[in-house]
Design an enzyme around this catalytic site. Sequence first.
Site, mmCIF file in Angstrom:
data_model
loop_
_atom_site.group_PDB
_atom_site.id
_atom_site.type_symbol
_atom_site.label_atom_id
_atom_site.label_comp_id
_atom_site.label_asym_id
_atom_site.label_seq_id
_atom_site.Cartn_x
_atom_site.Cartn_y
_atom_site.Cartn_z
ATOM 1 N N SER A 5 -3.002 -4.330 10.389
ATOM 2 C CA SER A 5 -1.679 -4.059 10.945
ATOM 3 C C SER A 5 -1.731 -4.030 12.462
ATOM 4 O O SER A 5 -2.448 -3.216 13.046
ATOM 5 C CB SER A 5 -1.160 -2.716 10.430
ATOM 6 O OG SER A 5 0.027 -2.363 11.116
ATOM 7 N N HIS A 28 -0.406 -8.024 9.137
ATOM 8 C CA HIS A 28 0.745 -7.178 8.843
ATOM 9 C C HIS A 28 1.501 -6.858 10.128
ATOM 10 O O HIS A 28 0.922 -6.345 11.091
ATOM 11 C CB HIS A 28 0.271 -5.891 8.173
ATOM 12 C CG HIS A 28 1.369 -5.086 7.546
ATOM 13 N ND1 HIS A 28 1.936 -5.409 6.338
ATOM 14 C CD2 HIS A 28 2.015 -3.978 7.975
ATOM 15 C CE1 HIS A 28 2.862 -4.525 6.028
ATOM 16 N NE2 HIS A 28 2.953 -3.640 7.012
ATOM 17 N N ASP A 30 4.673 -4.776 11.567
ATOM 18 C CA ASP A 30 5.657 -3.730 11.309
ATOM 19 C C ASP A 30 6.831 -3.853 12.271
ATOM 20 O O ASP A 30 6.698 -3.635 13.472
ATOM 21 C CB ASP A 30 5.015 -2.350 11.468
ATOM 22 C CG ASP A 30 4.075 -2.019 10.326
ATOM 23 O OD1 ASP A 30 4.489 -2.157 9.163
ATOM 24 O OD2 ASP A 30 2.922 -1.629 10.596
ATOM 25 N N MET A 32 10.234 -2.277 13.358
ATOM 26 C CA MET A 32 10.947 -1.005 13.265
ATOM 27 C C MET A 32 12.096 -0.974 14.270
ATOM 28 O O MET A 32 11.955 -1.468 15.388
ATOM 29 C CB MET A 32 10.003 0.162 13.542
ATOM 30 C CG MET A 32 8.752 0.177 12.691
ATOM 31 S SD MET A 32 7.768 1.652 13.014
ATOM 32 C CE MET A 32 6.224 1.209 12.227
ATOM 33 N N HIS A 61 6.903 -6.639 7.627
ATOM 34 C CA HIS A 61 7.409 -5.451 6.945
ATOM 35 C C HIS A 61 8.588 -4.920 7.741
ATOM 36 O O HIS A 61 8.420 -4.353 8.820
ATOM 37 C CB HIS A 61 6.268 -4.424 6.864
ATOM 38 C CG HIS A 61 6.643 -3.140 6.214
ATOM 39 N ND1 HIS A 61 5.825 -2.027 6.252
ATOM 40 C CD2 HIS A 61 7.744 -2.764 5.487
ATOM 41 C CE1 HIS A 61 6.404 -1.034 5.603
ATOM 42 N NE2 HIS A 61 7.558 -1.455 5.134
ATOM 43 N N MET A 63 11.157 -2.461 8.540
ATOM 44 C CA MET A 63 11.590 -1.064 8.427
ATOM 45 C C MET A 63 12.830 -0.904 9.294
ATOM 46 O O MET A 63 12.800 -0.307 10.368
ATOM 47 C CB MET A 63 10.461 -0.131 8.845
ATOM 48 C CG MET A 63 9.334 -0.084 7.834
ATOM 49 S SD MET A 63 7.896 0.846 8.398
ATOM 50 C CE MET A 63 6.973 -0.478 9.177
ATOM 51 N N MET A 132 4.291 2.462 0.009
ATOM 52 C CA MET A 132 3.954 3.193 1.228
ATOM 53 C C MET A 132 3.149 4.440 0.865
ATOM 54 O O MET A 132 3.575 5.254 0.053
ATOM 55 C CB MET A 132 5.212 3.593 1.985
ATOM 56 C CG MET A 132 5.991 2.427 2.575
ATOM 57 S SD MET A 132 5.008 1.446 3.743
ATOM 58 C CE MET A 132 4.596 2.677 4.993
ATOM 59 N N ASP A 170 0.189 0.479 2.016
ATOM 60 C CA ASP A 170 0.244 0.584 3.474
ATOM 61 C C ASP A 170 0.300 2.048 3.883
ATOM 62 O O ASP A 170 1.243 2.757 3.522
ATOM 63 C CB ASP A 170 1.490 -0.162 3.986
ATOM 64 C CG ASP A 170 1.641 -0.120 5.500
ATOM 65 O OD1 ASP A 170 0.737 0.386 6.185
ATOM 66 O OD2 ASP A 170 2.674 -0.611 5.983
#
Length: 219
Positions: A5, A28, A30, A32, A61, A63, A132, A170
């Site tokens: 990540s 990965h 993220d 956000m 991913h 979020m 998660m 994750d």
Amino acid sequence: MIAPSILSADFARLADEVAAVPGADWLHVDVMDAHFVPNLTIGLPVVEALLRVTDIPLDCHLMIDDPDTWAVRYAEAGAHNVTVHVEAAADPVRIAKQVRAEGARAGLSVKPNTPLEPYVELLRHYDTLLVMSVEPGFGGQKFIPEVLAKVRAARRLVDGGELTVLVEIDGGINEDTIEQAAAAGVDCFVAGSAVYGAADPAATVAGLRRAAAAASGRN
């Protein structure tokens, strides 16, 4: 499969950090928005830039509060796997169809306290289940072992032919937790600080993969 990540990478040197994990299966990412989770990271322009400097498949991913608008854009950009949260998606079936139509895998994520059972039918439209094992938002958190009950349930459904999803986890994955996650039935492990906090990220990826393979018995 090991997916480092970049949330734990040096954002000022992302191209170099990506190059430091040549043996990774996925990378990965993220995304956000400081609304769905209390953190703000990166978005589509950074993903597009990363796609120009690496051949490692990007595991995005999301979020964010509005995955119904944004998920397909990541697929259009060239992301390999685009994961949205069931807690945020207004029409998760439509999202999965749009993402798959662009040639990407569609992933569905559940927070630690979100049960799996209500979404089993929904998962038939998806390729990946992301469980998660920390509350989403920040890296470096402690692994929540109770989520492994959901992993075991998903593994039973996959092994029994009821689902065809890849099971991903994750949060808090490191050399101390990866074995129990692998034994529970995880296929793909997201590891952030364990990889990018190591002196040799590539060697750490290889070591995590060996530990997971030995514990899973499925290789």
